[in-house]
Structure formats: C-alpha cells, structure tokens
Design a protein around this motif. Structure first.
Motif, short mmCIF file in Angstrom:
data_model
loop_
_atom_site.label_atom_id
_atom_site.label_comp_id
_atom_site.label_asym_id
_atom_site.label_seq_id
_atom_site.Cartn_x
_atom_site.Cartn_y
_atom_site.Cartn_z
N PRO A 315 0.91 -1.30 -0.02
CA PRO A 315 -0.45 -0.02 -0.18
C PRO A 315 0.77 0.54 0.03
O PRO A 315 2.44 0.89 0.15
CB PRO A 315 0.02 -0.11 1.31
CG PRO A 315 -1.19 -1.35 1.23
CD PRO A 315 0.31 -2.20 1.56
N GLY A 316 0.55 2.46 -0.81
CA GLY A 316 1.49 3.50 -0.79
C GLY A 316 1.24 4.26 0.12
O GLY A 316 1.65 6.03 0.04
N SER A 317 -0.10 4.77 0.52
CA SER A 317 -0.17 5.32 1.71
C SER A 317 -0.82 5.10 3.02
O SER A 317 -1.98 4.52 2.70
CB SER A 317 -1.06 6.62 0.81
OG SER A 317 -1.59 7.82 1.30
N SER A 318 -0.99 6.36 3.99
CA SER A 318 -1.38 5.67 5.14
C SER A 318 -3.14 6.36 5.14
O SER A 318 -3.52 6.18 6.26
CB SER A 318 -0.53 6.30 6.87
OG SER A 318 -0.50 7.94 6.17
N ILE A 319 -3.41 7.55 4.05
CA ILE A 319 -3.91 8.06 4.18
C ILE A 319 -5.21 7.97 2.96
O ILE A 319 -6.18 7.66 2.92
CB ILE A 319 -4.07 9.72 4.32
CG1 ILE A 319 -5.10 10.28 4.87
CG2 ILE A 319 -3.23 10.41 3.01
CD1 ILE A 319 -4.93 12.15 4.84
N MET A 320 -4.66 7.86 1.48
CA MET A 320 -4.98 8.12 0.21
C MET A 320 -5.04 5.87 0.00
O MET A 320 -4.76 5.51 -0.22
CB MET A 320 -4.36 8.05 -0.87
CG MET A 320 -3.91 9.83 -0.37
SD MET A 320 -3.28 10.29 -1.46
CE MET A 320 -1.26 9.83 -0.38
N PRO A 321 -6.72 6.13 0.42
CA PRO A 321 -7.08 4.39 -0.31
C PRO A 321 -6.56 4.49 -1.79
O PRO A 321 -7.24 4.72 -2.06
CB PRO A 321 -9.25 4.20 0.03
CG PRO A 321 -9.07 5.83 0.58
CD PRO A 321 -7.29 6.21 1.02
N ILE A 327 7.63 1.59 -5.30
CA ILE A 327 8.60 1.47 -4.11
C ILE A 327 9.81 1.04 -4.66
O ILE A 327 11.13 1.27 -3.96
CB ILE A 327 7.73 0.59 -2.92
CG1 ILE A 327 7.39 -0.17 -2.85
CG2 ILE A 327 6.62 1.69 -2.82
CD1 ILE A 327 7.19 -1.28 -1.90
N ILE A 328 9.56 0.24 -5.30
CA ILE A 328 10.92 -0.51 -6.22
C ILE A 328 11.84 0.48 -6.51
O ILE A 328 12.98 0.34 -6.15
CB ILE A 328 11.14 -1.71 -6.69
CG1 ILE A 328 9.91 -3.02 -5.73
CG2 ILE A 328 11.80 -2.36 -7.06
CD1 ILE A 328 10.60 -3.17 -4.59
N PRO A 329 11.56 0.72 -7.33
CA PRO A 329 12.45 1.67 -8.53
C PRO A 329 13.11 2.50 -7.78
O PRO A 329 13.89 3.45 -7.07
CB PRO A 329 11.04 3.02 -9.63
CG PRO A 329 10.69 1.71 -9.89
CD PRO A 329 10.68 0.85 -8.21
N GLU A 330 11.76 3.31 -6.86
CA GLU A 330 12.77 4.45 -5.69
C GLU A 330 13.37 4.26 -4.68
O GLU A 330 14.39 4.41 -4.52
CB GLU A 330 11.50 4.65 -4.52
CG GLU A 330 10.12 5.44 -5.36
CD GLU A 330 9.06 5.46 -4.29
OE1 GLU A 330 7.79 6.95 -4.86
OE2 GLU A 330 8.77 4.88 -3.84
N VAL A 331 13.31 2.89 -4.19
CA VAL A 331 14.72 2.17 -3.79
C VAL A 331 15.73 2.19 -4.30
O VAL A 331 16.86 2.23 -3.68
CB VAL A 331 14.65 0.98 -3.02
CG1 VAL A 331 14.36 0.05 -3.44
CG2 VAL A 331 15.40 0.34 -1.55
N VAL A 332 15.71 1.24 -5.39
CA VAL A 332 17.10 1.30 -6.33
C VAL A 332 17.86 3.01 -6.52
O VAL A 332 18.89 3.27 -6.55
CB VAL A 332 16.98 0.74 -7.60
CG1 VAL A 332 17.82 1.01 -8.94
CG2 VAL A 332 16.41 -0.38 -7.90
N ASN A 333 16.89 3.32 -6.99
CA ASN A 333 17.08 5.11 -7.03
C ASN A 333 18.12 6.23 -6.14
O ASN A 333 18.93 5.92 -5.76
CB ASN A 333 15.82 6.56 -6.49
CG ASN A 333 15.19 6.67 -8.31
OD1 ASN A 333 13.89 6.70 -8.48
ND2 ASN A 333 16.13 6.58 -8.79
N GLN A 334 17.48 5.63 -4.76
CA GLN A 334 17.99 5.58 -3.24
C GLN A 334 19.40 4.85 -3.38
O GLN A 334 20.68 5.60 -2.83
CB GLN A 334 17.43 5.69 -2.02
CG GLN A 334 16.27 6.31 -2.00
CD GLN A 334 15.41 6.36 -1.04
OE1 GLN A 334 15.13 6.01 0.24
NE2 GLN A 334 14.07 5.19 -0.97
N ILE A 335 19.68 3.70 -3.78
CA ILE A 335 20.83 3.74 -3.51
C ILE A 335 22.25 3.44 -4.52
O ILE A 335 23.13 4.17 -3.98
CB ILE A 335 20.51 1.64 -4.30
CG1 ILE A 335 20.18 0.69 -3.27
CG2 ILE A 335 21.79 0.96 -5.19
CD1 ILE A 335 19.57 -0.64 -3.47
#
Length: 469
Positions: A315-321, A327-335
């Motif tokens: 799930p991508g948000s704690s507020i937006m259903p 998230i996987i491309p995002e974590v590779v960006n951070q690597i």
C-alpha cells in the motif's frame, strides 16, 4: 578467567573465551566508529585467511617456518575459510592505522585457534605467535590491500551476475513488448513514435555495456603487492617469497591474480580503487535513470502516462485508499544516491595518500564493499520485484501516438519542414489530429498518409523516394 596479554603499549586482560588478543582488544576500545565490524564482510575475512595460509606454506617451503606452527596456522585458516569463527573478527571496519587492526585481528585469531588445535592454551605465543609466525614475511601494508583486492574481485563477480540477471529481465520485456507502439519523448515532450519493446531493450543494452566496464575495472584490481612488506622493498621477506606466495594464492582462490611489477608503486597507488569506484558510480547513475523512466511511464494511473503497470508491492499511503507507489524503483534510486556519494569518499581517500602508503584504505574498502553489495541487491530486487512483473497498456500507448502532434515529424520528407510546422501549430490550437489537417489541406492522399504514418514505418529507418515532395 581472563588471560594477560601484552604489546608495546602495555599489558591488558583479555577475556579467555575469545580468540583475538591484545591488539584487537585495543582496537575495540579505540574505534567505535561505524559500529560495523569487519565480520560484516565475510569475503574480506576469507581473503585474509587465504593470504595467511599462503604465507605459512611459502615460509615453510623456504625453511623459515617449522612444521608445528605451520600445522596450527593452516588448520585455523581452513576453519575460517569454511565459515567458522566469523564472530571473532570484531574490529570496526573504519579504523586508523591503515588496516593494522584488521591484520592483527586475523593474526591473533589464527594464532589462538591454531594453539587450541595443537592442544595448547590460548596466549601460548611461544608456539604460535601472531606476529612472529602468522605474520611472517608480511606487513599490514601488503596483506590488507591484497585482501581487499581479492574480496573486491569476488564481489565484482557477484555484481556482474546480478546485472546479467537484470539485463535478461529487461531483454525479455523488450521481446514481450516488441509490437506495442508508443510515443517516444525528449525533454518530456512528444518526439516520435517507437515501440515499448525498443524502450525496454535499450535498458538491457545499457546494463550490458556497464557489465563490460566492470570487467575492465576488475582487471586492474587483480594486481597485488603481496611480498612488498612495509613499503614495497620486501624487507624481512625471502627473495623467493613473493612469487611463491602469489602462486599459492592463485591456486587457492582460483583468481587470475598478478604480482605488481613494481611493489613500491603498488603499495602506494590506489588508482584501481578510483577506477572501480567510478564504474560503480556509472552503474548507479544509469540504473537510477532507468528507474526514473519506470516511475514516469507508470505514473497515474488516471492522471499520468500510464503506459505500463508496475507490480503492486505494498500500500502506498496511510491516508489515500488504494494508492500504490513505485517503491522498488524508488529504493534503487536511493541506492544510486548512496553509491554516488561513496564515490566522492573513495576519491578523497585515495587522494589523501602520502609518500609510500595510503593510510585511508579502510574507508575505501568500506565504501567499495557497501556499494558493490547494495548494487547487487538492488539489481536482484529490481529484476524480481519489478521488471519481471511489469505489464503494458497497449491501448493507452497507441492512443497517445494517434493524438500526438509529434507524428508530424514523419511528414517532413514528404511535405517539407515549413508546412509540417504549420500543421503542428494548427493541431495544437484546433485540437485536431495531424492526420485530419493534412487531409483537409490536400497535402497528401489518405493512402499516402496511412502508409507514412503506419506505426511499423515510423519506428525504423526507411528509404524515401527522391520525388517524395
């Protein structure tokens, strides 16, 4: 009961249940820096064991080391190579002293475990001494860099395997999406048509190019300075030691190691680390660019490009259903960001060498090991948790091509740049399609337009008759 051990600084009580000794114990007190022990890099520990075993066998062959200490040293090294005693390698990965604490951690563990194997007490250094026997014909200044390089070669190989795995995943998607027409974009603006398969195949090629660059960098790392001892002159080593020890290392590791032709140069030169770090930065930059593309192509789903769908991993948000993020491309960006930053550290550390030695190698090794490990894991994660599960939205892709003004570029050879520009402006202001405007103005027939603007004719070079206009 603790045992008393001494060094040139003084005497210290060392817990009797540990295999390391006084110098390792001091390093534990001195270097509470990263809180990451050298055991975090098992390949480095195995590399040290390879070197100590090769040194012991060489010294025995040359008549310098007796049979009893040889037996204990070799047996202890074999246990470490089998994965045992990793928890005994406790010094911080970042340390002063050019790696001396790491070298002595290995010397002490091997000495004390060797003593136990021989049925003697830990600390009975008359039989096996960390410096006199385990470190015979060596210095930290040739052991530590050699261990780093051996570990790097193994880690580079692991990264290349992961990159080949990711390359294959993109290549497979390139084949799967070969017939899906879409708009290519430059500067985030509509450009000319292409296929989604061409886009994904290009990612495969990009990764393949970097595998070759890694292979080239690896060839520089395999040159070692073992036998140079303190500054490369070979003081305290037998004239035949270096060649014999390197031969043993080659046999044990199976690596194409090469003794440096000039050991004085090799002891101070860290250029191979700079080269490797630069290649890792290159890999990181290109992986991050690919991940940026995946995030853009999957943006939406209703208010973005929505040309592809990334597998939903959380799930991508704690507020937006219902929101699901890339998230996987995002974590590779951070690597990638971390690896790029590490390259700066490696560059500064290698520049900081003075005269016959660079004392900053611990932070160089720390950053190179981490970059290699993170990139390897990132490639595997991206392949398994993202690329292999990507699906396409062919209707969305085709619709964008049909509505795009960019297809007017394909008309340049037939109606000329000036008319094509006028059509583009009119399409923008009237919200009509390029196709309809050309027909209205009578520049081309419907049959000609259907041929020129056929998706298959817009994604590759095409012979244009001289009388096209």
């Amino acid at each position: 009961m603790p045992r008393n051990e001494h060094d040139c600084i003084g005497t210290i009580e060392v817990p009797d249940d540990v295999l390391y000794g006084v110098q390792t114990y001091r390093a534990l007190q001195n270097f509470r820096i990263s809180r990451i022990p050298i055991s975090h890099y098992p390949m480095l520990i195995r590399s040290l064991a390879f070197i100590k075993k090769a040194a012991a066998l060489t010294n025995h062959d040359l008549g310098l080391l007796d049979e009893l200490p040889l037996k204990g040293i070799v047996a202890a090294c074999d246990e470490i190579l089998a994965g045992k005693h990793l928890e005994q390698f406790v010094v911080d990965a970042i340390q002063g002293g050019a790696g001396t604490s790491t070298n002595m951690n290995a010397n002490e563990v091997i000495a004390n475990r060797g003593l136990e194997i021989l049925g003697k007490c830990k600390g009975d250094y008359d039989t096996i001494h960390p410096n006199t026997h385990v470190n015979m014909s060596q210095s930290t200044n040739d052991v530590y860099p050699t261990a780093i390089r051996i570990a790097l070669i193994f880690k580079i190989r692991d990264l290349m395997k992961a990159m080949k795995y990711l390359k294959a995943a993109f290549a497979a998607k390139g084949e799967e999406f070969a017939d899906i027409i879409k708009m290519g974009r430059t500067q985030l603006q509509d450009a000319v048509p292409m296929t989604l398969g061409q886009e994904f195949s290009s990612y495969s090629v990009m990764i393949g190019e970097d595998i070759q660059r890694l292979r080239e960098a690896q060839s520089l790392v395999r040159e070692i300075n073992l036998g140079g001892t303190a500054i490369g002159t070979g003081l305290n080593a037998h004239p035949d030691y270096a060649h014999k020890a390197v031969d043993y290392l080659i046999q044990m590791t199976g690596l194409p190691l090469v003794m440096a032709p000039n050991l004085v140069e090799a002891t101070q030169d860290t250029g191979a680390y700079v080269q490797l770090s630069g290649v890792l930065k290159r890999v990181a930059v290109k992986l991050s660019k690919i991940c940026n593309d995946l995030r853009l192509l999957s943006s939406g789903p209703r208010c973005g490009l929505n040309e592809i769908n990334l597998p939903g991993m959380a799930p991508g948000s704690s507020i937006m259903p219902g929101k699901v993020n890339p998230i996987i491309p995002e974590v590779v960006n951070q690597i990638a960001f971390q690896v790029i930053g590490s390259d700066v550290t490696v560059s500064m550390a290698c520049e900081a060498g003075q005269l016959e030695l660079n004392v900053m190698e611990p932070v160089v090794a720390f950053n190179l090991f981490n970059s290699l490990d993170m990139l390897r894991r990132g490639c595997m994660t991206l392949a398994d948790k993202c690329v292999r599960g990507i699906t396409a939205n062919p209707d969305v892709c085709r619709s964008m091509v049909e509505k795009s003004i960019g297809v007017v570029t394909a008309l340049n050879p037939y109606i000329g740049y000036e008319k094509a520009t006028q059509i583009a402006h009119e399409a923008m202001s009237s919200n009509k399609t390029v196709y309809d405007i050309v027909l209205e103005k009578g520049y081309l027939t419907k049959q000609q337009l259907d041929d020129i603007l056929s998706p298959a004719n817009m994604i590759a070079p095409r012979h244009i008759p001289n009388n096209a206009r």
